[in-house]
Design a protein around this motif. Sequence first.
Motif, PDB file in Angstrom:
ATOM      1  N   ARG A 354       0.987  -1.387  -0.080  1.00  0.00           N
ATOM      2  CA  ARG A 354      -0.373   0.178  -0.253  1.00  0.00           C
ATOM      3  C   ARG A 354       0.642   1.481  -0.129  1.00  0.00           C
ATOM      4  N   GLN A 355       1.805   1.138  -0.657  1.00  0.00           N
ATOM      5  CA  GLN A 355       2.557   2.527  -0.534  1.00  0.00           C
ATOM      6  C   GLN A 355       2.282   2.620  -1.971  1.00  0.00           C
ATOM      7  N   TRP A 356       1.143   3.555  -2.240  1.00  0.00           N
ATOM      8  CA  TRP A 356       0.802   4.203  -3.365  1.00  0.00           C
ATOM      9  C   TRP A 356       2.394   5.217  -4.771  1.00  0.00           C
ATOM     10  N   ASP A 357       2.995   5.612  -3.421  1.00  0.00           N
ATOM     11  CA  ASP A 357       3.973   6.766  -4.203  1.00  0.00           C
ATOM     12  C   ASP A 357       4.892   6.000  -5.199  1.00  0.00           C
ATOM     13  N   ALA A 358       5.774   5.008  -4.135  1.00  0.00           N
ATOM     14  CA  ALA A 358       6.405   4.701  -4.780  1.00  0.00           C
ATOM     15  C   ALA A 358       6.229   4.039  -5.954  1.00  0.00           C
ATOM     16  N   ALA A 359       4.977   2.777  -4.805  1.00  0.00           N
ATOM     17  CA  ALA A 359       5.239   2.177  -6.718  1.00  0.00           C
ATOM     18  C   ALA A 359       4.866   2.748  -7.481  1.00  0.00           C
ATOM     19  N   ILE A 360       4.112   3.980  -7.746  1.00  0.00           N
ATOM     20  CA  ILE A 360       3.595   5.656  -9.015  1.00  0.00           C
ATOM     21  C   ILE A 360       5.106   5.472  -9.611  1.00  0.00           C
ATOM     22  N   GLU A 361       5.892   5.474  -8.498  1.00  0.00           N
ATOM     23  CA  GLU A 361       7.438   5.905  -9.364  1.00  0.00           C
ATOM     24  C   GLU A 361       7.971   4.798  -9.491  1.00  0.00           C
ATOM     25  N   LEU A 362       8.223   3.883  -9.131  1.00  0.00           N
ATOM     26  CA  LEU A 362       8.685   2.424  -9.903  1.00  0.00           C
ATOM     27  C   LEU A 362       8.001   2.466 -10.934  1.00  0.00           C
ATOM     28  N   TYR A 363       6.162   2.163 -11.047  1.00  0.00           N
ATOM     29  CA  TYR A 363       5.715   2.219 -12.892  1.00  0.00           C
ATOM     30  C   TYR A 363       6.253   3.363 -13.657  1.00  0.00           C
ATOM     31  N   GLY A 364       6.597   3.925 -13.505  1.00  0.00           N
ATOM     32  CA  GLY A 364       6.824   5.498 -14.278  1.00  0.00           C
ATOM     33  C   GLY A 364       8.231   5.375 -14.847  1.00  0.00           C
ATOM     34  N   ARG A 365       9.149   4.879 -14.363  1.00  0.00           N
ATOM     35  CA  ARG A 365      10.035   4.637 -15.051  1.00  0.00           C
ATOM     36  C   ARG A 365      10.404   3.169 -15.571  1.00  0.00           C
ATOM     37  N   ALA A 366       9.459   1.990 -14.969  1.00  0.00           N
ATOM     38  CA  ALA A 366       9.762   0.786 -15.839  1.00  0.00           C
ATOM     39  C   ALA A 366       8.601   1.516 -17.513  1.00  0.00           C
ATOM     40  N   PHE A 369      10.944   2.400 -20.576  1.00  0.00           N
ATOM     41  CA  PHE A 369      11.622   1.768 -21.154  1.00  0.00           C
ATOM     42  C   PHE A 369      10.668   0.969 -21.666  1.00  0.00           C
ATOM     43  N   THR A 370       9.545   0.928 -21.243  1.00  0.00           N
ATOM     44  CA  THR A 370       8.910   0.488 -22.478  1.00  0.00           C
ATOM     45  C   THR A 370       7.202   1.363 -22.029  1.00  0.00           C
ATOM     46  N   PRO A 371       7.357   2.404 -23.213  1.00  0.00           N
ATOM     47  CA  PRO A 371       5.985   3.012 -22.820  1.00  0.00           C
ATOM     48  C   PRO A 371       5.309   2.593 -23.558  1.00  0.00           C
ATOM     49  N   ASP A 372       4.874   1.393 -24.277  1.00  0.00           N
ATOM     50  CA  ASP A 372       3.082   0.309 -24.628  1.00  0.00           C
ATOM     51  C   ASP A 372       3.453  -0.777 -23.324  1.00  0.00           C
ATOM     52  N   ALA A 373       3.611  -1.104 -22.648  1.00  0.00           N
ATOM     53  CA  ALA A 373       3.353  -2.142 -21.475  1.00  0.00           C
ATOM     54  C   ALA A 373       1.970  -1.865 -21.142  1.00  0.00           C
ATOM     55  N   VAL A 376       1.854  -3.324 -17.096  1.00  0.00           N
ATOM     56  CA  VAL A 376       2.520  -2.171 -16.430  1.00  0.00           C
ATOM     57  C   VAL A 376       1.081   0.006 -16.463  1.00  0.00           C
ATOM     58  N   LEU A 377       1.329  -0.108 -17.740  1.00  0.00           N
ATOM     59  CA  LEU A 377      -0.184   0.883 -17.767  1.00  0.00           C
ATOM     60  C   LEU A 377      -1.045   0.354 -16.878  1.00  0.00           C
TER      61      LEU A 377
END
Length: 453
Positions: A354-366, A369-373, A376-377
């Motif tokens: 439930r660490q939403w901010d950290a999850a959002i940041e990591l998904y954004g970094r992912a 590398f793969t903007p059409d995944a 991840v979106l």
Amino acid sequence: LGPSAAVLQVHRLRDFRATPASGSNGRARWQQSMGSLELRLLLRGSPWEGTSPDEFQVRLCEQGLRVANRQRPEASDAFLKESLCGDFPREVLVGSSWWTLEADVERREHMLVVHLTKAKDGSWPAPFREGALVEARELSSDWTALRPGGAAQSRGAALEEADLGLQASELFEELVESQTEDFVTLRLLLKQNGLEQARRSVPMSRLWGLDLTEDNLRVFLRSRGGVTLLSGRFGGRVQPAQTEWGMVKVTREVSGGACETRPALEIQLRKATDYRHAWDPLLVRDAQGIEVPAVGAAADNAPERKLPLDAPLGELDVDADSSRFLELEGQEARTPTEHAMELKTRGDDCFKRRQWDAAIELYGRALGFTPDAEAVLSNRSAALAEAGQYQAALDDALRAAEVAPQWPKAYFRQGVALRALRRYDMAISVFSEGLARDPKNPSWKREIEDTEA
């Protein structure tokens, strides 16, 4: 629970999830369930060195909270007033609320925790109403100075000892079991009269208890004696920390072609990695659980990107081979895809905590590398929705649908975001698109009905 409970960690659920699940207010972080809301403020550095509970004044009424530190007025104004003082959007139960000061001696810091019990179940948009504080005497003439103490000292613990005057057979009528390759869904169909009797004593969020291990389950009433409704051993193993549950309405056909709608307690469990196949039997019930008929235990043979829509809003989209990318953590990934998968896996772990901010940041970094995944979106859309950033959640869901137009989950994410934005007609339209792509999944109709309600 069964014999393995002595060695396996028990995961205890006592309340239903609210939306948004968490957020920030000033310097404080908050999280809520349907029945309660908790504020946590980190106090560290020279302004708070040597602080103790007796310095704090925590005053509470049904409509508001005021927190101050009598010995550190400057720090009190800078930290406490902006973070822990406000007027509630709805009423709380003063006698069941509490506060405490947690000390971390090694780090020389403290955590001030205020736990509020809601008077009525529901999701709050935020802990406090927007705007300037109302003068305390104008807000209420009935303020209580709370003494420090934990949940065990709260009168809210008395809810566990309430006598509901109900037997299991007066409330629980039928168990409906279903499963996919990844998930198990248990629905306890309830008798309306028994449920109404229980609700006269306690809110729904404080009526049920659920204890889980990897291979056992117990559902019970949080009342004197802890009446067991259902207990047993799974036909495989689950991941208890990823369990979701809540009250739903189930519509089904009865004799004569008529339909009936029944209240139900729904429990959704994720199968452990090595047990993602059809279980037979799905659940072996213990003798102490009430004997009720079970129906629909067969598994659905879903295609690879089939949406298990019985999975809740917070359920993540996990790639079948994602486990091997856990080995990449701390190493240099060789390709953009491997970089993205490592970051996604770390984001998924933050989401589960439930660490939403950290999850959002990591998904954004992912996505860098793969903007059409699309997975991840989809997961970032879910994290943004949990954080209350509904427009951003909608944007990610729309992009996922562009990338994978036949994937039902993208429409589910859109519908959740649109409903949170109160664009109900659009949400119904999007859920209907999902239904057209996944017509055998009955949960689409439930989402549409919930949006229309």
